[in-house]
Enzyme design. Sequence first.
Site, short mmCIF file in Angstrom:
data_model
loop_
_atom_site.label_atom_id
_atom_site.label_comp_id
_atom_site.label_asym_id
_atom_site.label_seq_id
_atom_site.Cartn_x
_atom_site.Cartn_y
_atom_site.Cartn_z
N LYS A 185 -12.32 32.51 22.84
CA LYS A 185 -11.32 32.74 23.88
C LYS A 185 -9.92 32.47 23.36
CE LYS A 185 -10.36 28.28 24.69
NZ LYS A 185 -9.02 27.63 24.80
N THR A 242 -6.80 30.05 29.43
CA THR A 242 -6.05 30.07 28.18
C THR A 242 -5.24 31.35 28.00
OG1 THR A 242 -7.86 28.77 27.24
CG2 THR A 242 -6.26 29.63 25.71
#
Length: 320
Positions: A185, A242
């Site tokens: 990610k 994120t």
Amino acid sequence: MTQAIDVMGAGAFGSALAIALSRDGSDVTLWARSSEQVAALRETREVARLPGVILPKELRITSDAGALGAPIRLLAIPMQALAQHLQLLPARGGTALVACCKGIDLSTGLGPTGLIARDAPGCVAAVLTGPSFAADIARGLPTALTLACADAQAGAKLQSALSTETLRLYRSTDPTGAELGGALKNVIAIAAGMVIGAGLGESARAALLTRGYVEMQRLALHMGARPETLAGLSGFGDMVLTATSGLSRNFTFGRALGAGSAPSQGATVEGRATARAVARIAADQGIDMPICTMVSAVLENTLTIEQATAALLARDLREE
């Protein structure tokens, strides 16, 4: 019953975990490599990257490896330094070593639990990961993470020991999926930052996140992870946080690159090394990971962001 816990790494995340666990009643020792940092923390009881948060008076701070002897040790160490710290500060057999870092080791291609299994074979290996900012944990804001350990019984004990009133841990027996979700990610977050920094728009970011998530699943399943792990906190949940928040180091790094600015120096951006590792794995094993590969190429200065965008848009049309 008071639980003894060592936290290695007095950066923002390690300090935040130490604060939350100490505040909850655990007997916590926070280890920092620098004696100067220890002295400053003891004097001020403040962490520069956690403004407004005071270290509990019960929290011990040390740079002495001999002071570490708790049955649970949290490793809040940058991924590319984890192997070195495992060798410098060996743990007793039976100690639970919980990695709190995200990435893939460049020299070995291993994730955190793989390094623990290699360098501390007598210890229990686990990983703590998921959508979280250190400041939120330190301030006692509600946060949910994944605690992944292949040993279900050991994982249940760690889940109980490390959960607090505001830090809620969900248990998994799929450390491979949890750590790959946390690592990959960051690469997608860099790409999302590039999209926004280059002015390509929110629709482009939504498309990139969707296709990036497909890439995360593709590599993780190839490596033996379970699909439901990637759909949980350590995969999809962590990607959403994120790749959409200006507080994310990986996103802001990518955004600066996309805008043609120099990224800020000093902050750990785990996605940089992870992108290189993922591109290498994808090439070696024939896994189609165009977004991650393009991020690596941009970071290696072999493609511009404009060239990478054009290459992605020119790919053959296909079913979703």
